[in-house]
Enzyme design. Structure first.
Site, PDB file in Angstrom:
ATOM      1  N   SER A   1       0.666  -1.245  -0.131  1.00 28.16           N
ATOM      2  CA  SER A   1      -0.236  -0.127   0.285  1.00 28.16           C
ATOM      3  C   SER A   1       0.801   1.185   0.445  1.00 28.16           C
ATOM      4  CB  SER A   1      -0.887  -0.034   0.831  1.00 28.16           C
ATOM      5  OG  SER A   1      -2.044  -1.255   0.689  1.00 28.16           O
TER       6      SER A   1
ATOM      7  N   THR B   1      -1.779   2.687   3.835  1.00 30.41           N
ATOM      8  CA  THR B   1      -1.107   4.227   3.726  1.00 30.41           C
ATOM      9  C   THR B   1      -0.262   4.141   5.348  1.00 30.41           C
ATOM     10  OG1 THR B   1      -3.284   5.448   3.052  1.00 30.41           O
ATOM     11  CG2 THR B   1      -1.168   6.462   4.132  1.00 30.41           C
TER      12      THR B   1
ATOM     13  N   THR C   1       1.968   7.110   0.472  1.00 29.27           N
ATOM     14  CA  THR C   1       0.770   5.895  -0.267  1.00 29.27           C
ATOM     15  C   THR C   1       0.281   5.690  -1.379  1.00 29.27           C
ATOM     16  OG1 THR C   1      -1.995   5.084   0.240  1.00 29.27           O
ATOM     17  CG2 THR C   1      -1.285   7.284  -0.163  1.00 29.27           C
TER      18      THR C   1
ATOM     19  N   ARG D   1      -6.606   9.001 -10.464  1.00 27.21           N
ATOM     20  CA  ARG D   1      -7.499   9.753  -9.256  1.00 27.21           C
ATOM     21  C   ARG D   1      -6.464   9.819  -7.842  1.00 27.21           C
ATOM     22  NH1 ARG D   1      -6.988   7.708  -3.683  1.00 27.21           N
ATOM     23  NH2 ARG D   1      -9.174   7.246  -2.596  1.00 27.21           N
TER      24      ARG D   1
HETATM   25  C1  SD4 Z   1      -5.966   6.722  -0.094  1.00 30.16           C
HETATM   26  N1  SD4 Z   1      -6.504   7.068   2.220  1.00 30.16           N
HETATM   27  O1  SD4 Z   1      -5.565   7.257  -1.212  1.00 30.16           O
HETATM   28  C2  SD4 Z   1      -5.736   6.863   0.955  1.00 30.16           C
HETATM   29  C3  SD4 Z   1      -5.390   4.827   1.086  1.00 30.16           C
HETATM   30  C4  SD4 Z   1      -5.395   4.321   2.317  1.00 30.16           C
HETATM   31  O2  SD4 Z   1      -7.007   1.765   2.415  1.00 30.16           O
HETATM   32  O3  SD4 Z   1      -5.315   5.077   3.271  1.00 30.16           O
HETATM   33  N2  SD4 Z   1      -6.484   3.622   1.707  1.00 30.16           N
HETATM   34  O4  SD4 Z   1      -7.527   7.251   0.140  1.00 30.16           O
END
Ligand code: SD4
Length: 348
Positions: A86, A204, A222, A232
């Site tokens: 991640s 993250t 992340t 995105r």
């Molecule tokens: C996001 N908060 O890109 C980050 C990634 C994350 O589970 O925490 N994903 O939205």
């Protein structure tokens, strides 16, 4: 208690707390007077893998170093870890198979830097720091961020590991994307050789720290939501959403479905609640409750976790769903704590 009854109860309590909150703001005697704990450094970060990252941060903090250097050093550990799917190298790709990274950093002087939709660079956090220190800007994205990184000596690398590629190919068979709670875990379990729960700690990394001098900094990095639409960007590189540091009050960071965090500018909200006098865990809980109050049905199926550290060294966290953990390291101990949460989807 049913979800509905629980939510109704929350709404009533929330109204009372809202009135109480107004009172706190209106009363000068109750205003939070930050007391800096000089000489007692501490670092906290999201998820179990935060423990190893905290240890790296401590190499700086434990020697009296600056919180900014500590958080950068700390989050570089998961960024470089190919088994962490991640963050950075080994991160899960977008739906077209490209690993795109988001990161931001903020120091004790309200200076901040960020990169988003950055490809091919193992340490986006260091590029974000360079944006902060070497440009008049806060954020660079995509191709421009890559050019900036390459011009500053970073190497172009392939970040898609065989494991993440195999999982993505498995996902392509159905290509269903809906950001539910722990969605990464479900996909992970479909891959040969993976055990349920393997991916529990993969998410993250957000890290905030207080140094010997009493100064605070934070970092967040992340690869974003797995199999996202190309282009995105989530909350993690957005100052105020995925991370916020106010050296007078405290710092906060977030993990989970970034869209939910951006809608309430989550980390800034948590810090402002601490300014009003709420303790870190209470502030995180109120931010989670804000997400629930905005969209109660959606809040049941997505995960968001907030983590906060106050200027006086107290810390806390709160998550929408069961399953969020965080790591704490100070001069006495290094430990992982299961965050309190609102919904227990695992019990269903
Ligand atoms: C996001 N908060 O890109 C980050 C990634 C994350 O589970 O925490 N994903 O939205």
């Amino acid at each position: 208690m049913s979800d509905r009854r629980r939510f109704m109860k929350l709404s009533v309590l929330g109204s009372a707390a809202f009135l109480a909150g107004k009172h706190v703001m209106a009363s000068p005697q109750q205003e939070h007077k930050p007391v800096s704990v000089k000489g007692h450094p501490i670092v906290i970060s999201t998820w179990d893998f935060g423990k190893a990252a905290n240890e790296a941060a401590w190499e700086v903090l434990g020697k009296g170093g600056r919180a900014l250097d500590a958080v950068e050093r700390g989050v570089k550990v998961p960024e470089a870890d190919p088994t962490n799917q991640s963050v950075g190298l080994g991160g899960r790709p977008d739906r077209d198979g490209f690993v795109t990274l988001d990161a931001c950093i903020m120091d004790e002087n309200y200076k901040c830097g960020a990169v988003a939709f950055l490809e091919h660079i193992v340490h986006p956090i260091s590029v974000a720091r360079l944006v902060m220190e070497k440009t008049p800007h806060v954020m660079l994205v995509g191709e421009g961020a890559l050019q900036f990184a390459l011009a500053n000596g970073f190497k172009k690398e392939n970040l898609l590991t065989e494991k993440s590629k195999a999982e993505w190919k498995e996902w392509l068979k159905e290509s269903k994307y809906k950001p539910e709670a722990n969605i990464e875990n479900k996909h992970h379990q479909n891959v040969q050789g993976s055990k349920p729960g393997d991916a529990k700690n993969h998410d993250t990394i957000g890290m905030v720290a207080l140094d010997t001098n009493g100064d605070m900094s934070g970092a967040c990095t992340t690869s974003g939501m797995a199999y996202k639409i190309r282009g995105r960007v989530g909350d993690s590189p957005i100052i105020g959403a995925g991370l916020y540091v106010d050296n007078e009050v405290g710092a906060a960071t977030s993990t989970g479905v970034g869209e939910e965090v951006i809608r309430i500018v989550g980390s800034h909200l948590v810090v402002e609640l601490m300014r009003q006098g709420y303790k870190p865990e209470e502030a995180c809980k109120k931010a989670v409750e804000r997400i629930i109050s905005r969209n109660p049905e959606n809040a049941k199926i997505v995960q968001v976790g907030f983590l906060a550290l106050s200027k006086n060294g107290t810390y806390g966290a709160y998550a929408l769903q069961k399953g969020f953990s965080y790591a704490v390291k100070n001069g006495n101990e290094s430990k992982i704590i299961d965050a309190p949460y609102f919904y227990d989807n695992e019990a269903k």
